[in-house]
Design a protein around this motif. Sequence first.
Motif, mmCIF file in Angstrom:
data_model
loop_
_atom_site.group_PDB
_atom_site.id
_atom_site.type_symbol
_atom_site.label_atom_id
_atom_site.label_comp_id
_atom_site.label_asym_id
_atom_site.label_seq_id
_atom_site.Cartn_x
_atom_site.Cartn_y
_atom_site.Cartn_z
ATOM 1 N N ASN A 1 49.270 74.543 44.168
ATOM 2 C CA ASN A 1 49.791 74.799 42.830
ATOM 3 C C ASN A 1 48.670 74.590 41.819
ATOM 4 O OD1 ASN A 1 51.092 74.758 40.326
ATOM 5 N ND2 ASN A 1 52.953 73.846 41.180
ATOM 6 N N HIS A 2 48.098 75.673 41.318
ATOM 7 C CA HIS A 2 46.935 75.569 40.435
ATOM 8 C C HIS A 2 47.279 74.940 39.085
ATOM 9 C CE1 HIS A 2 48.811 79.374 39.171
ATOM 10 N NE2 HIS A 2 48.230 79.163 37.987
ATOM 11 N N HIS A 3 48.568 74.774 38.800
ATOM 12 C CA HIS A 3 48.963 74.130 37.539
ATOM 13 C C HIS A 3 48.840 72.606 37.618
ATOM 14 C CE1 HIS A 3 50.394 77.876 35.865
ATOM 15 N NE2 HIS A 3 51.192 78.070 36.917
ATOM 16 N N LEU A 4 48.617 72.070 38.808
ATOM 17 C CA LEU A 4 48.593 70.616 38.979
ATOM 18 C C LEU A 4 47.234 70.086 39.414
ATOM 19 C CD1 LEU A 4 52.010 70.169 40.838
ATOM 20 C CD2 LEU A 4 51.542 69.905 38.401
ATOM 21 N N THR A 5 46.212 70.902 39.338
ATOM 22 C CA THR A 5 44.890 70.484 39.814
ATOM 23 C C THR A 5 44.173 69.674 38.738
ATOM 24 O OG1 THR A 5 44.089 72.658 39.107
ATOM 25 C CG2 THR A 5 44.570 72.358 41.461
ATOM 26 N N PRO B 1 36.617 80.412 46.185
ATOM 27 C CA PRO B 1 37.492 79.328 45.748
ATOM 28 C C PRO B 1 37.099 78.029 46.439
ATOM 29 C CG PRO B 1 38.756 81.279 46.360
ATOM 30 C CD PRO B 1 37.352 81.514 46.818
ATOM 31 N N SER B 2 37.006 76.958 45.696
ATOM 32 C CA SER B 2 36.616 75.670 46.266
ATOM 33 C C SER B 2 37.066 74.565 45.330
ATOM 34 C CB SER B 2 35.100 75.622 46.464
ATOM 35 O OG SER B 2 34.427 75.904 45.259
ATOM 36 N N PRO B 3 37.227 73.342 45.848
ATOM 37 C CA PRO B 3 37.643 72.231 44.996
ATOM 38 C C PRO B 3 36.522 71.833 44.048
ATOM 39 C CG PRO B 3 37.080 71.461 47.199
ATOM 40 C CD PRO B 3 37.071 72.954 47.255
ATOM 41 N N PRO B 4 36.839 71.079 42.999
ATOM 42 C CA PRO B 4 35.802 70.692 42.038
ATOM 43 C C PRO B 4 34.789 69.742 42.651
ATOM 44 C CG PRO B 4 37.815 69.477 41.620
ATOM 45 C CD PRO B 4 38.153 70.513 42.651
ATOM 46 N N ARG B 5 33.594 69.786 42.135
ATOM 47 C CA ARG B 5 32.551 68.844 42.533
ATOM 48 C C ARG B 5 32.495 67.781 41.444
ATOM 49 N NH1 ARG B 5 27.102 71.810 44.018
ATOM 50 N NH2 ARG B 5 26.635 69.674 44.635
ATOM 51 N N LEU B 6 33.242 66.710 41.636
ATOM 52 C CA LEU B 6 33.376 65.699 40.600
ATOM 53 C C LEU B 6 32.097 64.911 40.361
ATOM 54 C CD1 LEU B 6 36.961 64.371 41.358
ATOM 55 C CD2 LEU B 6 36.238 66.136 39.763
ATOM 56 N N ASP B 7 31.131 65.064 41.262
ATOM 57 C CA ASP B 7 29.846 64.405 41.049
ATOM 58 C C ASP B 7 28.873 65.319 40.303
ATOM 59 O OD1 ASP B 7 29.818 66.134 43.210
ATOM 60 O OD2 ASP B 7 28.263 65.024 44.282
ATOM 61 N N HIS B 8 29.341 66.513 39.894
ATOM 62 C CA HIS B 8 28.493 67.450 39.146
ATOM 63 C C HIS B 8 29.191 67.927 37.873
ATOM 64 C CE1 HIS B 8 26.250 67.545 42.907
ATOM 65 N NE2 HIS B 8 25.302 68.223 42.302
ATOM 66 N N CYS B 9 29.932 67.031 37.215
ATOM 67 C CA CYS B 9 30.619 67.408 35.987
ATOM 68 C C CYS B 9 29.605 67.733 34.887
ATOM 69 C CB CYS B 9 31.528 66.269 35.521
ATOM 70 S SG CYS B 9 33.021 66.083 36.512
ATOM 71 N N MET B 10 29.869 68.812 34.142
ATOM 72 C CA MET B 10 29.001 69.252 33.058
ATOM 73 C C MET B 10 29.704 69.030 31.713
ATOM 74 S SD MET B 10 26.420 70.330 34.777
ATOM 75 C CE MET B 10 25.974 70.928 36.417
ATOM 76 N N PRO B 11 29.015 68.443 30.721
ATOM 77 C CA PRO B 11 29.643 68.135 29.426
ATOM 78 C C PRO B 11 30.233 69.354 28.720
ATOM 79 C CG PRO B 11 27.525 67.024 29.634
ATOM 80 C CD PRO B 11 27.628 67.961 30.795
ATOM 81 N N ASP C 1 37.566 79.565 37.933
ATOM 82 C CA ASP C 1 36.756 80.603 37.300
ATOM 83 C C ASP C 1 36.047 80.142 36.031
ATOM 84 O OD1 ASP C 1 39.036 80.314 35.838
ATOM 85 O OD2 ASP C 1 39.555 82.439 35.762
ATOM 86 N N THR C 2 36.365 78.933 35.540
ATOM 87 C CA THR C 2 35.655 78.408 34.369
ATOM 88 C C THR C 2 34.894 77.118 34.674
ATOM 89 O OG1 THR C 2 37.630 77.191 33.659
ATOM 90 C CG2 THR C 2 37.313 79.422 32.767
ATOM 91 N N ALA C 3 34.882 76.714 35.938
ATOM 92 C CA ALA C 3 34.242 75.449 36.317
ATOM 93 C C ALA C 3 32.722 75.605 36.385
ATOM 94 C CB ALA C 3 34.777 74.984 37.673
#
Length: 315
Positions: free
Chosen positions: A212-216, A243-253, A232-234
């Motif tokens: 469910n992409h509304h809960l990610t 398609p892939s999960p977020p890379r939380l160790d590469h967050c961009m401001p 598509d905006t990450a």
Amino acid sequence: MYKTALDEHGNHLSHGTPREAPWVAIAPATRAIRLLERIVPDGALLFDSTTHNATIGGRGRQGSLGLKTMRGRIEDFVAFASHTATALHRPGEIIPADPHGAVGTARFRRTLAWHIARRPGGLVALAIQYGHLRTAISGGYASRGRDGIDDLLDVETARATMETLTTLHEDLTSGAGISGPAARRAVHAATRAATFTGQINTAKQARDLLANHHLTVYDNPNTLLMCVYKADTALCHHTSHQPSPPRLDHCMPACANIARTDNHAPQLREAAHQLEQRASHLPTPLAERLRLNATKLHAHAKRHHDQRTTPETTP
């Protein structure tokens, strides 16, 4: 070492074979391993039975400690830890009786997964810990695991996501503010999350929720923000079209998936203060770098204060 290693003829190698990927371990586990290496003879197993289970006037059996012995020692440790906590008047550190019975060795895997899955990038570490990547896991291993390692990853990921959304919903309901380009999506996700409360008990339920992409929504304590993920905006995957999960160790401001709440603002200011304190004790080049980072954190906190909204004012 891989415990199920085979030689070129398909025969089982009882001594195992070196792993290509290293084990991922937290500092206490590393210290425990280093201590075990000092206790046992060179080249011996960490839980060598002869060393750890030797009897008076005799020798223990060959190989490692058996499961029955390990289970007993785990229970002995639980009793020892609780007794020590009682003696030191620390009731909060007493290990309560487990309603499901003895802990045992098989249940350590889920406990480890629970803790690692709730850290940024933890799912990658968890996959490495068990020697498999989610996309390359063998069906044989999955069928032998207690729920299958793939199922375990899905369940713990879904539960961690629901905990994040539940906390967000409670904060927003109590009047907390939220800011950032993904603030509106975060509010809607927190509202939707209420329908999933208490429903993550099976791998199928977990996969339904993760699809469910509304809960990610993922909390990321290391970068003091919340990721309301939209592939598509990450910016963490700006070079990938898959398609892939977020890379939380590469967050961009500058990412459009960022949201912050009133809980993040004081954390930003505290992190900035710590950097400023460290800078006062360092040479100029390093100090200037830390002060620059502190300035950025203060700016993020101010931006949240200036732009924060509440659910009532969020369209």
